[in-house]
Scaffold this active site. Structure first.
Site, PDB file in Angstrom:
ATOM      1  N   HIS A 165      38.195  44.206  47.890  1.00 35.88           N
ATOM      2  CA  HIS A 165      38.882  42.928  47.784  1.00 35.88           C
ATOM      3  C   HIS A 165      40.100  42.862  48.705  1.00 35.88           C
ATOM      4  O   HIS A 165      41.167  43.375  48.391  1.00 35.88           O
ATOM      5  CB  HIS A 165      39.294  42.720  46.316  1.00 35.88           C
ATOM      6  CG  HIS A 165      39.687  41.322  45.981  1.00 35.88           C
ATOM      7  ND1 HIS A 165      39.901  40.900  44.692  1.00 35.88           N
ATOM      8  CD2 HIS A 165      39.909  40.213  46.756  1.00 35.88           C
ATOM      9  CE1 HIS A 165      40.230  39.630  44.677  1.00 35.88           C
ATOM     10  NE2 HIS A 165      40.253  39.196  45.929  1.00 35.88           N
TER      11      HIS A 165
ATOM     12  N   TYR B  90      40.766  38.704  38.698  1.00 39.12           N
ATOM     13  CA  TYR B  90      40.808  37.329  38.200  1.00 39.12           C
ATOM     14  C   TYR B  90      40.942  37.312  36.672  1.00 39.12           C
ATOM     15  O   TYR B  90      40.186  36.631  35.978  1.00 39.12           O
ATOM     16  CB  TYR B  90      39.551  36.551  38.604  1.00 39.12           C
ATOM     17  CG  TYR B  90      39.318  36.382  40.083  1.00 39.12           C
ATOM     18  CD1 TYR B  90      40.314  36.647  41.024  1.00 39.12           C
ATOM     19  CD2 TYR B  90      38.079  35.961  40.562  1.00 39.12           C
ATOM     20  CE1 TYR B  90      40.070  36.488  42.385  1.00 39.12           C
ATOM     21  CE2 TYR B  90      37.839  35.799  41.917  1.00 39.12           C
ATOM     22  CZ  TYR B  90      38.825  36.069  42.827  1.00 39.12           C
ATOM     23  OH  TYR B  90      38.582  35.916  44.168  1.00 39.12           O
TER      24      TYR B  90
END
Length: 340
Positions: free
Chosen positions: A106, A52
């Site tokens: 992830h 991110y």
């Protein structure tokens, strides 16, 4: 504010998780103000990821001086043990901390396991033994990987899409996690912006005592909305149930959740925005999407080379190129009708 226990991690936190993906789009100062307001309101669980961009850095700025009062979860998309170690080192530096409460794989295409040859799980175990990470979790969008992760017994938490559009198969995952004493963290609780009624979203999540919803927050007004819901949790009513059923009918079938795993596009199409434009222009003030910038983004769909990389990476099995073309046709008609 209601609380939730994340399975055998024994992490107990208010049922209002802070999703820090959107703060990558705002300034450091704005992000710090929002995160500190969340903390002051009683929110203690903050979710970010190495992927991110500067989200970890902004959480570090906001929370490093109150580290013992919060739970920080981050993620790695590394595909081998050495990559995980590099990501972890970077995350610790960006978050300005010496440990991670929950470290998650992830959205891997397969479930990492000891002895599978990639060294991911072994590297996570080593970091846990050193006290650098306290718990190991996994995030995913694929039902098969989610089931495998639960059945493996290797992970303490699962982060998975869950909102009031959930199917029976999604609800089965939630119940299976509870039976395995595995924490369940609900991502996409607002379905990437398609859900616009937060009270119904909160009330649905509250039906499941083992579910921690994380709300993506970019504006103070959004945060205040979820703080208010946490302080006075709405109860699921017959009216809400009827509303949710109507939403399911409208949003059933092939629709883009905006997860972004299809990106990047080799010709620069903003797939995760453009592939759901038809829905967005019907669920928000249409003028928001009719400016020159959005029109240029949508017309970029004409440059699609049909490589189908996006379709191959879609966790929901969408025919993304076809969906893009359908959205472009619909969008052009709306532009014509509005005389834009």
């Amino acid at each position: 504010m209601n609380s939730v226990r994340l399975g055998r991690t024994e992490i107990v936190t208010p049922k209002n998780g802070f999703g820090a993906l959107p703060i990558q789009r705002i300034s450091d100062d704005e992000a710090v103000k929002i995160v500190r307001r969340a903390l002051d309101s009683g929110i203690t669980y903050f979710d970010t990821a190495r992927g991110y961009t500067d989200s970890e850095h902004k959480l570090g700025l906001a929370l490093s001086d109150v580290r013992d009062k919060v739970f920080i979860a981050t993620k790695t998309m590394a595909t081998d043990g050495e990559g995980l170690k590099r990501d972890l080192e970077t995350s610790l530096k960006e978050l300005d901390t010496d440990y991670i409460d929950l470290y998650q794989f992830h959205n891997p295409a397969v479930c990492p396991k000891p002895g599978d040859g990639c060294g991911l799980y072994e590297a996570a175990l080593e970091a846990k033994a050193q006290g650098i990470i306290r718990h190991i979790g996994i995030t995913n969008h694929r039902l098969a990987v989610a089931h495998e992760a639960i059945e493996s017994g290797l992970f303490e938490t699962l982060q998975f899409p869950f909102c009031y559009l959930a199917t029976d198969k999604d609800i089965e995952i939630v119940k299976k996690c509870k039976a395995a004493d595995m924490g369940f963290i609900a991502m996409k609780s607002m379905s990437g912006g398609l859900i616009t009624r937060s009270d119904a979203a909160y009330a649905f999540a509250d039906l499941y005592d083992n579910v921690l919803p994380i709300w993506g927050v970019q504006k103070m007004s959004e945060l205040e909305e979820f703080i208010a819901l946490g302080e006075n949790p709405p109860v699921m009513t017959d009216e809400m149930r009827a509303f949710i059923e109507s939403e399911k009918k409208e949003l059933s079938g092939d629709f883009c959740r905006g997860c972004g795993y299809c990106m990047p596009c080799p010709v620069g199409i903003k797939i995760n925005d453009c592939a759901r434009m038809s829905l967005m222009i019907r669920r928000a003030p249409v003028d928001i999407y009719m400016d020159k910038a959005h029109q240029e983004d949508m017309e970029k769909i004409e440059d699609c080379i049909e490589c189908r990389r996006c379709a191959s990476k879609c966790p929901y099995g969408l025919d993304t190129p076809a969906l893009l073309k359908k959205n472009l046709i619909d969008y052009r008609e709306q532009v014509r009708l509005l005389g834009k």
